[in-house]
Design a protein around this motif. Structure first.
Motif, PDB file in Angstrom:
ATOM      1  N   ARG A 150       0.871  -1.295   0.320  1.00 52.54           N
ATOM      2  CA  ARG A 150       0.120  -0.314   0.192  1.00 52.54           C
ATOM      3  C   ARG A 150       0.914   1.267  -0.195  1.00 52.54           C
ATOM      4  O   ARG A 150       0.416   1.557  -0.898  1.00 52.54           O
ATOM      5  CB  ARG A 150      -0.673   0.235   1.245  1.00 52.54           C
ATOM      6  CG  ARG A 150      -1.839   1.324   0.923  1.00 52.54           C
ATOM      7  CD  ARG A 150      -3.015   0.987   2.444  1.00 52.54           C
ATOM      8  NE  ARG A 150      -2.283   1.145   3.970  1.00 52.54           N
ATOM      9  CZ  ARG A 150      -1.956   1.528   4.491  1.00 52.54           C
ATOM     10  NH1 ARG A 150      -1.332   3.046   4.280  1.00 52.54           N
ATOM     11  NH2 ARG A 150      -1.279   0.940   5.728  1.00 52.54           N
ATOM     12  N   ARG A 151       1.766   1.357   0.630  1.00 49.14           N
ATOM     13  CA  ARG A 151       3.018   2.926   1.010  1.00 49.14           C
ATOM     14  C   ARG A 151       3.295   2.450  -0.295  1.00 49.14           C
ATOM     15  O   ARG A 151       3.560   3.366  -0.471  1.00 49.14           O
ATOM     16  CB  ARG A 151       3.333   1.890   1.881  1.00 49.14           C
ATOM     17  CG  ARG A 151       3.115   2.256   3.915  1.00 49.14           C
ATOM     18  CD  ARG A 151       2.827   3.956   3.907  1.00 49.14           C
ATOM     19  NE  ARG A 151       2.259   3.680   5.152  1.00 49.14           N
ATOM     20  CZ  ARG A 151       2.746   4.407   5.826  1.00 49.14           C
ATOM     21  NH1 ARG A 151       3.816   5.723   5.546  1.00 49.14           N
ATOM     22  NH2 ARG A 151       2.543   4.629   7.772  1.00 49.14           N
ATOM     23  N   THR A 152       4.013   1.333  -1.315  1.00 46.46           N
ATOM     24  CA  THR A 152       4.762   1.522  -2.111  1.00 46.46           C
ATOM     25  C   THR A 152       3.851   1.947  -3.401  1.00 46.46           C
ATOM     26  O   THR A 152       4.123   2.907  -4.309  1.00 46.46           O
ATOM     27  CB  THR A 152       4.963   0.315  -3.241  1.00 46.46           C
ATOM     28  OG1 THR A 152       5.889  -0.346  -1.785  1.00 46.46           O
ATOM     29  CG2 THR A 152       5.725   0.476  -3.780  1.00 46.46           C
ATOM     30  N   ARG A 153       2.297   2.052  -3.499  1.00 42.20           N
ATOM     31  CA  ARG A 153       1.801   2.417  -4.225  1.00 42.20           C
ATOM     32  C   ARG A 153       1.561   4.108  -3.967  1.00 42.20           C
ATOM     33  O   ARG A 153       1.112   4.652  -4.503  1.00 42.20           O
ATOM     34  CB  ARG A 153       0.207   1.661  -4.526  1.00 42.20           C
ATOM     35  CG  ARG A 153      -1.513   2.419  -4.924  1.00 42.20           C
ATOM     36  CD  ARG A 153      -1.347   2.060  -6.512  1.00 42.20           C
ATOM     37  NE  ARG A 153      -0.257   3.036  -6.702  1.00 42.20           N
ATOM     38  CZ  ARG A 153       0.032   2.638  -8.218  1.00 42.20           C
ATOM     39  NH1 ARG A 153       0.402   1.912  -9.273  1.00 42.20           N
ATOM     40  NH2 ARG A 153       1.027   4.304  -8.961  1.00 42.20           N
ATOM     41  N   HIS A 154       0.959   4.451  -3.310  1.00 44.26           N
ATOM     42  CA  HIS A 154       0.968   5.677  -2.538  1.00 44.26           C
ATOM     43  C   HIS A 154       2.411   6.513  -3.030  1.00 44.26           C
ATOM     44  O   HIS A 154       2.515   7.441  -3.206  1.00 44.26           O
ATOM     45  CB  HIS A 154       1.626   5.501  -0.536  1.00 44.26           C
ATOM     46  CG  HIS A 154       1.519   7.067  -0.265  1.00 44.26           C
ATOM     47  ND1 HIS A 154       1.076   8.186  -0.631  1.00 44.26           N
ATOM     48  CD2 HIS A 154       2.357   7.844   0.280  1.00 44.26           C
ATOM     49  CE1 HIS A 154       1.115   9.720  -0.179  1.00 44.26           C
ATOM     50  NE2 HIS A 154       2.045   8.911   0.661  1.00 44.26           N
ATOM     51  N   LEU A 155       3.918   5.410  -2.598  1.00 44.44           N
ATOM     52  CA  LEU A 155       4.700   6.402  -3.758  1.00 44.44           C
ATOM     53  C   LEU A 155       4.522   6.661  -4.562  1.00 44.44           C
ATOM     54  O   LEU A 155       5.392   7.661  -5.623  1.00 44.44           O
ATOM     55  CB  LEU A 155       6.110   5.516  -2.766  1.00 44.44           C
ATOM     56  CG  LEU A 155       6.511   5.717  -1.862  1.00 44.44           C
ATOM     57  CD1 LEU A 155       7.899   4.614  -0.863  1.00 44.44           C
ATOM     58  CD2 LEU A 155       6.965   6.918  -1.687  1.00 44.44           C
ATOM     59  N   MET A 156       4.461   5.572  -5.564  1.00 44.87           N
ATOM     60  CA  MET A 156       3.793   5.186  -7.288  1.00 44.87           C
ATOM     61  C   MET A 156       3.345   7.095  -7.403  1.00 44.87           C
ATOM     62  O   MET A 156       3.327   7.616  -8.469  1.00 44.87           O
ATOM     63  CB  MET A 156       3.853   4.215  -7.555  1.00 44.87           C
ATOM     64  CG  MET A 156       4.590   3.544  -7.315  1.00 44.87           C
ATOM     65  SD  MET A 156       4.378   1.779  -8.942  1.00 44.87           S
ATOM     66  CE  MET A 156       3.524   1.056  -7.733  1.00 44.87           C
ATOM     67  N   ASP A 157       2.159   7.459  -6.844  1.00 44.53           N
ATOM     68  CA  ASP A 157       1.374   8.323  -6.561  1.00 44.53           C
ATOM     69  C   ASP A 157       1.933   9.312  -6.934  1.00 44.53           C
ATOM     70  O   ASP A 157       1.788  10.611  -7.192  1.00 44.53           O
ATOM     71  CB  ASP A 157       0.205   8.180  -5.550  1.00 44.53           C
ATOM     72  CG  ASP A 157      -1.127   6.721  -5.878  1.00 44.53           C
ATOM     73  OD1 ASP A 157      -0.558   5.996  -7.311  1.00 44.53           O
ATOM     74  OD2 ASP A 157      -1.297   6.572  -5.036  1.00 44.53           O
ATOM     75  N   VAL A 158       2.968   9.830  -5.117  1.00 38.99           N
ATOM     76  CA  VAL A 158       3.538  11.076  -5.508  1.00 38.99           C
ATOM     77  C   VAL A 158       4.246  11.396  -6.380  1.00 38.99           C
ATOM     78  O   VAL A 158       4.757  12.135  -6.908  1.00 38.99           O
ATOM     79  CB  VAL A 158       4.431  10.422  -4.115  1.00 38.99           C
ATOM     80  CG1 VAL A 158       4.762  12.449  -3.628  1.00 38.99           C
ATOM     81  CG2 VAL A 158       3.130  10.794  -2.447  1.00 38.99           C
ATOM     82  N   ALA A 159       4.781  10.049  -6.291  1.00 43.04           N
ATOM     83  CA  ALA A 159       5.713  10.494  -7.523  1.00 43.04           C
ATOM     84  C   ALA A 159       5.561  10.640  -9.635  1.00 43.04           C
ATOM     85  O   ALA A 159       5.877  10.928 -10.179  1.00 43.04           O
ATOM     86  CB  ALA A 159       6.377   9.592  -7.783  1.00 43.04           C
ATOM     87  N   LYS A 160       3.927  10.382  -9.670  1.00 44.73           N
ATOM     88  CA  LYS A 160       2.956   9.973 -10.521  1.00 44.73           C
ATOM     89  C   LYS A 160       3.438   9.434 -11.870  1.00 44.73           C
ATOM     90  O   LYS A 160       4.191   9.933 -12.983  1.00 44.73           O
ATOM     91  CB  LYS A 160       3.272  11.540 -11.122  1.00 44.73           C
ATOM     92  CG  LYS A 160       3.005  12.739 -10.165  1.00 44.73           C
ATOM     93  CD  LYS A 160       2.672  13.995 -11.352  1.00 44.73           C
ATOM     94  CE  LYS A 160       1.560  15.369 -10.074  1.00 44.73           C
ATOM     95  NZ  LYS A 160       2.174  15.083  -8.566  1.00 44.73           N
ATOM     96  N   VAL A 161       4.186   7.828 -10.774  1.00 47.54           N
ATOM     97  CA  VAL A 161       4.463   7.124 -12.452  1.00 47.54           C
ATOM     98  C   VAL A 161       3.940   6.035 -12.119  1.00 47.54           C
ATOM     99  O   VAL A 161       2.745   5.948 -10.832  1.00 47.54           O
ATOM    100  CB  VAL A 161       5.952   6.587 -11.865  1.00 47.54           C
ATOM    101  CG1 VAL A 161       7.105   7.418 -11.688  1.00 47.54           C
ATOM    102  CG2 VAL A 161       6.321   5.957 -10.374  1.00 47.54           C
ATOM    103  N   HIS A 162       3.646   5.055 -12.438  1.00 47.22           N
ATOM    104  CA  HIS A 162       2.480   4.424 -12.780  1.00 47.22           C
ATOM    105  C   HIS A 162       3.827   2.419 -12.898  1.00 47.22           C
ATOM    106  O   HIS A 162       2.891   1.419 -12.342  1.00 47.22           O
ATOM    107  CB  HIS A 162       2.424   3.701 -14.152  1.00 47.22           C
ATOM    108  CG  HIS A 162       1.595   4.486 -14.777  1.00 47.22           C
ATOM    109  ND1 HIS A 162       0.268   5.322 -14.281  1.00 47.22           N
ATOM    110  CD2 HIS A 162       1.825   5.660 -16.033  1.00 47.22           C
ATOM    111  CE1 HIS A 162      -0.214   5.985 -14.577  1.00 47.22           C
ATOM    112  NE2 HIS A 162       1.133   6.489 -16.107  1.00 47.22           N
ATOM    113  N   ASN A 163       5.190   2.308 -12.442  1.00 47.21           N
ATOM    114  CA  ASN A 163       4.814   1.074 -12.050  1.00 47.21           C
ATOM    115  C   ASN A 163       6.839   1.291 -11.413  1.00 47.21           C
ATOM    116  O   ASN A 163       6.716   2.161 -11.047  1.00 47.21           O
ATOM    117  CB  ASN A 163       5.871   0.753 -12.884  1.00 47.21           C
ATOM    118  CG  ASN A 163       6.880   1.011 -14.155  1.00 47.21           C
ATOM    119  OD1 ASN A 163       7.918   1.054 -13.558  1.00 47.21           O
ATOM    120  ND2 ASN A 163       6.083   1.227 -15.106  1.00 47.21           N
TER     121      ASN A 163
END
Length: 339
Positions: A295-308
């Motif tokens: 869940r936290r990794t998904r949050h980091l990807m959202d913050v960085a505006k990336v998809h993987n």
């Protein structure tokens, strides 16, 4: 403590402590108080008298009184300080003689062989305690010596530690994330590499210990002690090359220079993820659940505006999230270092 600072034995310090707590006392009274034989107390009192720490009572020569600590002990302190200064001068002189001798070393004298696990541990401890500026360390299993990653007393003198950990050790939980966090809190700088080419311990760019990995048994363990030479220069260059390639490591959000508003757990997950650990290994290291890591990794990807995750690593590097504050002021903690 008196026994440590002023060169008194524990028994002598104990007698003096008891004597200053009373107006006066006979050897028999002190012997009863400290649980020693009277003859031993008499010998100690005579020694204290000779060093100006005790005197016989004017009214009764069989009784002893303590000299005022502020006056008596200050004289001993000054004496010990002068002895230490002379020892430092002698040490500098011996060091100059040693350096001059090393210039004339032949090929066979550039490398010494250390035999046995205990001998390796002792030699690493000795040269670590003698460090003046910097210690550089490749860490990979197996460990020959347990304990923390660095020596706090060495760091307190201003010695810088730089350590590169092999990623497989994080997979195995040795060292643990908590140990790394404690090391960094003490001033250590830690980076992680997929692999390190060898076990290596370099002190002040003057000496290196290279433990040999042919056998982990104490009976067969060995190491090379490398003195100043082109071989040592090559080992230093190898370390610096691996240091540049290794992944920086953050244990808190505050350690990241340019990261957005993420918390400590986010920073820890990001750091461990970029070293190549699996989500399950990260969860184990941080004592949290696999679901939380994901869940936290998904949050980091959202913050960085990336998809993987690959994009996350690229974006984190591009935005400077991985530029830790410690790397600008390199200071890195092994009550015996790991080798």
């Amino acid at each position: 403590m008196l026994s440590d600072v002023l060169g008194l034995t524990p028994e002598e310090a104990g007698i003096y402590h008891n004597l200053i707590s009373v107006a006066s006392a006979t050897p028999a009274e002190l012997a009863e108080s400290v649980g020693c034989e009277a003859d031993q107390v008499v010998r100690i009192l005579c020694m204290l008298e000779g060093r100006g720490l005790a005197a016989r009572s004017l009214g009764h020569t069989t009784r002893f009184v303590a000299s005022p600590p502020a006056a008596a002990l200050r004289a001993l302190l000054v004496q010990r300080q002068n002895e230490l200064k002379l020892a430092e001068i002698e040490l500098d002189s011996l060091d100059e003689i040693y350096r001059a001798a090393t210039l004339g070393r032949g090929v066979a004298e550039v490398v010494d062989v250390i035999h046995g696990t205990e001998a390796i541990r002792e030699r690493v401890g000795h040269i670590q305690l003698g460090a003046r500026k910097e210690i550089m360390n490749f860490v990979k299993a197996p460990f020959y010596s347990p304990g923390n990653m660095t020596d706090d007393t060495v760091i307190a003198r201003g010695v810088h530690y730089r350590v590169i950990l092999e990623r497989a050790m994080l997979d195995e939980g040795a060292p643990s994330f908590d140990e790394i966090a404690q090391a960094r809190a003490s001033g250590e700088e830690v980076r992680v590499a997929d692999t390190v080419p060898l076990k290596l311990f370099i002190v002040d760019r003057e000496l290196a210990i290279v433990p040999l990995l042919g056998s982990a048994s104490a009976a067969k363990a060995g190491a090379l002690l490398v003195h100043e030479s082109s071989l040592l220069d090559a080992l230093i260059a190898l370390f610096e090359s691996e240091w540049e390639k290794a992944t920086q490591f953050a244990t808190s959000a505050g350690a990241l220079q340019n990261a957005p508003a993420i918390d400590d757990l986010d920073a820890q997950i990001l750091s461990l993820s970029l070293t190549g650990l699996t989500d399950q290994a990260i969860a184990t290291q941080l004592r949290t659940s696999l679901r939380t890591v994901q869940r936290r990794t998904r949050h980091l990807m959202d913050v960085a505006k990336v998809h993987n995750r690959m994009q996350l690593g690229f974006q984190a590097a591009r935005l400077g999230w991985l530029e830790t504050q410690q790397d600008g002021n390199t200071r890195v903690r092994t009550q015996g270092s790991r080798t």
